[in-house]
Design a protein around this motif. Sequence first.
Motif, PDB file in Angstrom:
ATOM      1  N   ASP A 125       0.838  -1.199   0.000  1.00 56.48           N
ATOM      2  CA  ASP A 125       0.000   0.000   0.000  1.00 56.48           C
ATOM      3  C   ASP A 125       0.879   1.257   0.000  1.00 56.48           C
ATOM      4  N   THR A 126       2.076   1.134   0.586  1.00 55.00           N
ATOM      5  CA  THR A 126       2.954   2.304   0.763  1.00 55.00           C
ATOM      6  C   THR A 126       3.413   2.918  -0.556  1.00 55.00           C
ATOM      7  N   GLU A 127       3.599   2.076  -1.567  1.00 55.91           N
ATOM      8  CA  GLU A 127       4.228   2.575  -2.799  1.00 55.91           C
ATOM      9  C   GLU A 127       3.424   3.700  -3.451  1.00 55.91           C
ATOM     10  N   VAL A 128       2.113   3.783  -3.156  1.00 60.10           N
ATOM     11  CA  VAL A 128       1.343   4.890  -3.769  1.00 60.10           C
ATOM     12  C   VAL A 128       1.834   6.245  -3.258  1.00 60.10           C
ATOM     13  N   ILE A 129       2.434   6.268  -2.060  1.00 60.38           N
ATOM     14  CA  ILE A 129       2.753   7.572  -1.450  1.00 60.38           C
ATOM     15  C   ILE A 129       3.833   8.324  -2.242  1.00 60.38           C
ATOM     16  N   PRO A 130       5.001   7.707  -2.534  1.00 55.87           N
ATOM     17  CA  PRO A 130       5.984   8.484  -3.316  1.00 55.87           C
ATOM     18  C   PRO A 130       5.447   8.891  -4.686  1.00 55.87           C
ATOM     19  N   HIS A 131       4.613   8.037  -5.286  1.00 58.83           N
ATOM     20  CA  HIS A 131       4.052   8.377  -6.606  1.00 58.83           C
ATOM     21  C   HIS A 131       3.128   9.591  -6.496  1.00 58.83           C
ATOM     22  N   LEU A 132       2.339   9.583  -5.432  1.00 58.06           N
ATOM     23  CA  LEU A 132       1.406  10.694  -5.222  1.00 58.06           C
ATOM     24  C   LEU A 132       2.166  11.995  -4.970  1.00 58.06           C
ATOM     25  N   ILE A 133       3.203  11.913  -4.148  1.00 57.27           N
ATOM     26  CA  ILE A 133       4.005  13.114  -3.856  1.00 57.27           C
ATOM     27  C   ILE A 133       4.646  13.629  -5.151  1.00 57.27           C
ATOM     28  N   ALA A 156       3.979  19.364  -1.308  1.00 60.86           N
ATOM     29  CA  ALA A 156       3.565  18.160  -2.053  1.00 60.86           C
ATOM     30  C   ALA A 156       3.235  17.023  -1.085  1.00 60.86           C
ATOM     31  N   VAL A 157       4.031  16.884  -0.019  1.00 66.04           N
ATOM     32  CA  VAL A 157       3.733  15.827   0.968  1.00 66.04           C
ATOM     33  C   VAL A 157       2.406  16.157   1.652  1.00 66.04           C
ATOM     34  N   ARG A 158       2.224  17.435   1.975  1.00 59.65           N
ATOM     35  CA  ARG A 158       0.972  17.843   2.634  1.00 59.65           C
ATOM     36  C   ARG A 158      -0.233  17.474   1.767  1.00 59.65           C
ATOM     37  N   VAL A 172       9.839  11.013   4.639  1.00 63.69           N
ATOM     38  CA  VAL A 172      10.049  11.175   3.195  1.00 63.69           C
ATOM     39  C   VAL A 172      11.305  11.995   2.937  1.00 63.69           C
ATOM     40  N   ILE A 173      12.109  11.547   1.945  1.00 65.80           N
ATOM     41  CA  ILE A 173      13.234  12.380   1.492  1.00 65.80           C
ATOM     42  C   ILE A 173      13.145  12.509  -0.033  1.00 65.80           C
ATOM     43  N   SER A 174      13.823  13.519  -0.552  1.00 60.09           N
ATOM     44  CA  SER A 174      13.822  13.718  -2.002  1.00 60.09           C
ATOM     45  C   SER A 174      15.234  14.069  -2.470  1.00 60.09           C
ATOM     46  N   ALA A 175      15.604  13.528  -3.639  1.00 60.76           N
ATOM     47  CA  ALA A 175      16.920  13.831  -4.210  1.00 60.76           C
ATOM     48  C   ALA A 175      17.023  15.305  -4.573  1.00 60.76           C
ATOM     49  N   ASP A 176      15.874  15.943  -4.797  1.00 65.23           N
ATOM     50  CA  ASP A 176      15.890  17.347  -5.216  1.00 65.23           C
ATOM     51  C   ASP A 176      15.812  18.325  -4.042  1.00 65.23           C
ATOM     52  N   TYR A 177      15.551  17.824  -2.868  1.00 65.15           N
ATOM     53  CA  TYR A 177      15.482  18.680  -1.663  1.00 65.15           C
ATOM     54  C   TYR A 177      16.313  17.999  -0.588  1.00 65.15           C
ATOM     55  N   SER A 178      17.627  17.989  -0.798  1.00 65.28           N
ATOM     56  CA  SER A 178      18.489  17.138   0.022  1.00 65.28           C
ATOM     57  C   SER A 178      18.726  17.683   1.427  1.00 65.28           C
ATOM     58  N   ASP A 179      18.153  18.851   1.739  1.00 64.37           N
ATOM     59  CA  ASP A 179      18.284  19.331   3.123  1.00 64.37           C
ATOM     60  C   ASP A 179      16.920  19.381   3.823  1.00 64.37           C
ATOM     61  N   GLU A 180      15.980  18.516   3.364  1.00 61.80           N
ATOM     62  CA  GLU A 180      14.667  18.472   4.016  1.00 61.80           C
ATOM     63  C   GLU A 180      14.251  17.021   4.241  1.00 61.80           C
ATOM     64  N   LEU A 181      13.881  16.735   5.476  1.00 65.26           N
ATOM     65  CA  LEU A 181      13.292  15.435   5.810  1.00 65.26           C
ATOM     66  C   LEU A 181      11.877  15.744   6.278  1.00 65.26           C
ATOM     67  N   ILE A 182      10.889  15.167   5.576  1.00 66.02           N
ATOM     68  CA  ILE A 182       9.495  15.479   5.923  1.00 66.02           C
ATOM     69  C   ILE A 182       8.869  14.261   6.613  1.00 66.02           C
ATOM     70  N   VAL A 183       8.137  14.521   7.689  1.00 66.87           N
ATOM     71  CA  VAL A 183       7.461  13.429   8.396  1.00 66.87           C
ATOM     72  C   VAL A 183       6.000  13.812   8.610  1.00 66.87           C
ATOM     73  N   ALA A 184       5.136  12.804   8.712  1.00 68.53           N
ATOM     74  CA  ALA A 184       3.713  13.088   8.946  1.00 68.53           C
ATOM     75  C   ALA A 184       3.124  11.965   9.776  1.00 68.53           C
ATOM     76  N   ARG A 185       2.120  12.309  10.560  1.00 69.25           N
ATOM     77  CA  ARG A 185       1.509  11.307  11.438  1.00 69.25           C
ATOM     78  C   ARG A 185      -0.018  11.366  11.382  1.00 69.25           C
ATOM     79  N   GLN A 186      -0.639  10.213  11.212  1.00 73.55           N
ATOM     80  CA  GLN A 186      -2.089  10.088  11.322  1.00 73.55           C
ATOM     81  C   GLN A 186      -2.386   8.723  11.946  1.00 73.55           C
TER      82      GLN A 186
END
Length: 633
Positions: A125-133, A156-158, A172-186
């Motif tokens: 189920d997880t693989e949809v998340i990077p595609h969606l972002i 985009a993560v939001r 979540v990390i991105s090769a294009d935003y290498s100084d940002e680590l994004i996290v989310a909780r639900q």
Amino acid sequence: MCGIVGYIGMQAASEILLAGLEKLEYRGYDSAGIATVGEGEIHCVRAKGKLQNLRSKLDGIENPSQIGIGHTRWATHGKPEEYNAHPHMDVAQRIAVVQNGIVENFRELRLELQQKGHEFKSDTDTEVIPHLIAEYLARPESAAPATLASSPFLEAVRQAVNHLEGAFAIAVISADYSDELIVARQQAPLSIGFGQGEFFCASDTPALIPHTRAVLTMENGELAKLTPLGVEIYSFAGDRIKKSPRTLTWNPIVVEKQGFKHFMLKEIYEQPGVVRGCLEAYTDSTWEASHDTPPVNLGLDESLYENLDRVQILACGTSWHAGLIGKYLLEQLAGIPTMVQYASEFRYAGAPVTPHTLTIGVTQSGETADTLAALAMEKERRKPLKPEYQPRLLGITNRPESSLGHMVPNIIDTHAGIEIGVAATKTFVAQVMAFYALALDLAYRRNTVSKERIQEILGGLRQLPGQIELVLESQERYIEELAHEFGDTQDFIFLGRGINFPIALEGALKLKEISYIHAEGYPAGEMKHGPIALLDAKVPVVAIAMPGSVYDKVLSNAQEAKARDARLIGVTPMDDKEAAETFDDLLPVPVVDEMLSPLLSVIPLQLLAYHIAARRGLDVDQPRNLAKSVTVE
Ligand code: M6R
């Protein structure tokens, strides 16, 4: 269940991620992986099986990246194979995601994304998340108005998390935003650790405490951007939230084995201390029947007690067994009708709503998805009703900082210290102690038993730590020897009655979860209504025969088993002639008030399960298929 770690800062990330995942191993997993960003690319390495397999793959690879995410996966959607292991990436391999939880609408999302040309490589189920972002990053304007326009990756993560249904925590990390680590909780646990110029995230605090004690527990519906400069928290709607970390008081030494072969054995040996700690926390050590002050102080809101008519206890697994003992104590000492239900059943078929009812959620981790959902359901369905039906919620947990602690206004902290072994031992004893305290508190307030009887029970509880020590000292070597005799045994039956029936269930659960032997717990009197057909010389029967109202009855039930050639093992009072004549093997414990006997009778059963599993060479602390905290439905 799945473990998440993340790092951003000044050190090489991969070793920090691996060390963090090791601290989460106890939660249970079947594959693992990490992803880091370097030279404009994401480097993702995954392996099936134990972390050692992942380590071997990473051996010798120079990786100076200072940002990364890691994951231990407990399979829900898709087999435990490398291609299903996290992190998962988008088609262009620019975004990597780890998740704990279940994205319930992943099928619809996957279909929509496939129609847009996205190709999927896993069954998860997880693989949809990077595609969606990736979709939202590619065209933020057309997808929805950008709320956090200054931070496109966060935005985009939001937008993506707003389309996910279910319970999840992500990093979540991105090769294009290498100084940002994004996290989310639900609805799945996630905490952020604050260092000096470095920040961490993890699904459970043991992964954070080697680095920092400054920890912020995220709430449902929150996402955060971690950079080397700091942490920004937002709601899923995009509003900035101001929060500060709190300081954890844990000592890292508590998550070491301290010379024991397994955490489970160490935790069994910690039980005398746990009982002492609970007595100190809940009771007045000088209390006597002549005093006018209450014997117990749990610090709960007075409104919980007003006109209290009924109690309902919701829990899973071992916590449910503690709840059954709680029912016995609340009914027999405080005279309150009490119902105990599996949270997973209650949430879809709740008992009829009754007025003046206290609902108690029991969960050592405070993160069990079913228990949290059952409590949430109870709260919601009572809200629109008349005042006497309004929710009165109480949590009994070993992790007051958990999701349960955030959800329920009143908590009894069981003070057992972190439990690493998947098989609950010391936290069970601590939960039962919480029920003694609650039952005595209510009995005193309602005047349902005399003050002299309360003094007697408190006196008995104070003797327990020494008596548990005695059982451990006198029994362990013998039980270790006895365990040798069950090398090929395939089935066990555990019998108990009254307050010790839940101990029969608990003895059976301990054995099956760590030794993979089929075991059934039964009320001894029910044997002849069916299960007796299972008995023959190959099926050992463990009977808990403690002095009190049902002692003779249990002995008779044991005799019925003996007559069918079963090998009889008895948890019995020390120096009891009748017991010695009845049972083939004795696991004697000191003679105590029947009301207190579960806290002694459970000890030899924990040791028996432990030694049978250890003797078989099994992974006692991380048994197959099990997770320490069951954060999915
Ligand atoms: O964290 P919880 O107390 O809510 O966990 C409930 C069960 O998952 C747990 O007790 C499980 O049965 C244990 N592995 C038992 O040893």
